[in-house]
Design a protein around this motif. Sequence first.
Motif, short mmCIF file in Angstrom:
data_model
loop_
_atom_site.label_atom_id
_atom_site.label_comp_id
_atom_site.label_asym_id
_atom_site.label_seq_id
_atom_site.Cartn_x
_atom_site.Cartn_y
_atom_site.Cartn_z
N ASN A 14 41.05 34.41 37.39
CA ASN A 14 40.05 33.83 38.26
C ASN A 14 39.29 35.00 38.88
OD1 ASN A 14 38.54 32.72 40.32
ND2 ASN A 14 40.11 31.24 40.90
N ILE A 15 38.17 35.33 38.29
CA ILE A 15 37.41 36.52 38.69
C ILE A 15 36.89 36.40 40.13
CG2 ILE A 15 35.38 37.94 38.13
CD1 ILE A 15 37.72 38.14 36.13
N ALA A 16 36.65 35.18 40.60
CA ALA A 16 36.15 35.00 41.96
C ALA A 16 37.14 35.50 43.01
CB ALA A 16 35.82 33.53 42.22
N ILE A 17 38.43 35.32 42.78
CA ILE A 17 39.42 35.76 43.77
C ILE A 17 40.26 36.93 43.27
CG2 ILE A 17 39.56 33.49 44.89
CD1 ILE A 17 42.16 33.01 43.37
N ASP A 18 40.11 37.29 42.01
CA ASP A 18 40.89 38.39 41.41
C ASP A 18 39.97 39.25 40.53
OD1 ASP A 18 42.94 40.00 40.43
OD2 ASP A 18 43.69 38.49 39.04
N PRO A 19 38.98 39.93 41.15
CA PRO A 19 37.99 40.66 40.36
C PRO A 19 38.57 41.84 39.57
CG PRO A 19 37.73 41.16 42.68
CD PRO A 19 38.74 40.05 42.58
N PHE A 20 39.76 42.32 39.93
CA PHE A 20 40.36 43.44 39.22
C PHE A 20 41.36 42.98 38.16
CE2 PHE A 20 39.11 45.10 43.40
CZ PHE A 20 38.17 46.02 42.98
N MET A 22 44.31 41.33 38.14
CA MET A 22 45.69 41.74 38.37
C MET A 22 46.68 40.60 38.17
SD MET A 22 45.15 44.87 39.04
CE MET A 22 46.70 45.47 39.61
N ASN A 23 46.22 39.34 38.29
CA ASN A 23 47.11 38.18 38.22
C ASN A 23 46.75 37.32 37.00
OD1 ASN A 23 48.93 36.14 38.89
ND2 ASN A 23 47.44 35.11 40.19
N ASN A 24 47.48 37.50 35.92
CA ASN A 24 47.26 36.70 34.71
C ASN A 24 47.74 35.28 34.99
OD1 ASN A 24 47.04 35.59 32.18
ND2 ASN A 24 48.46 36.99 31.19
N LEU A 25 46.82 34.32 35.01
CA LEU A 25 47.15 32.94 35.34
C LEU A 25 48.01 32.27 34.29
CD1 LEU A 25 43.70 31.85 36.79
CD2 LEU A 25 45.76 32.52 38.05
N LEU A 26 48.07 32.83 33.09
CA LEU A 26 48.93 32.27 32.05
C LEU A 26 50.33 32.86 32.10
CD1 LEU A 26 46.46 32.03 29.07
CD2 LEU A 26 47.26 30.22 30.58
N GLY A 27 50.55 33.81 33.00
CA GLY A 27 51.88 34.38 33.17
C GLY A 27 52.26 35.32 32.04
N HIS A 28 53.49 35.73 32.04
CA HIS A 28 53.97 36.70 31.05
C HIS A 28 54.02 36.11 29.64
CE1 HIS A 28 56.01 40.11 29.36
NE2 HIS A 28 56.97 39.33 28.92
N ASN A 29 54.53 34.90 29.51
CA ASN A 29 54.63 34.31 28.17
C ASN A 29 54.02 32.92 28.10
OD1 ASN A 29 56.41 32.72 29.53
ND2 ASN A 29 58.22 33.32 28.37
N GLY A 30 53.37 32.47 29.15
CA GLY A 30 52.71 31.18 29.15
C GLY A 30 53.60 30.02 29.54
#
Length: 130
Positions: A14-20, A22-30
């Motif tokens: 989510n680039i709006a709140i995580d422009p760098f 750092m937080n993959n929304l799909l997690g490590h393995n989904g």
Amino acid sequence: PKSASSSKRDQMYNIAIDPFEMNNLLGHNGASASKENVGKAEHLKVLLHEWLERMNGNKGLYSNPVFNAGEGHGDIAEVESRRTWRRLPIWVSDMILPMGKPAHVGSLYVRNEYLYIGRTTHGNLSVNSI
């Protein structure tokens, strides 16, 4: 990664709140992704697949492995088989549908909002009310 057998993870941010990023929304393995994030990932995959189908052309730019230096089974097949996140019987693109301002078209005010609902398993899908 194009190849379904690639060891690289799928990523969605989510680039709006995580422009760098750092937080993959799909997690490590989904497997740990929320229903909301799985729904968005499914929606984006469908949009990509539809675009690839439209742009494929009679040469098979996205379905013929020759256009990927003979690697894989072609982009369309790889996108179809690459899903690291869990399957949901029904997915929804957005849990909250923000309403934008209406546009003045001729003598009318028009506002179009889109909600995408789909299935990743076989069967029928009926929507009675939203």
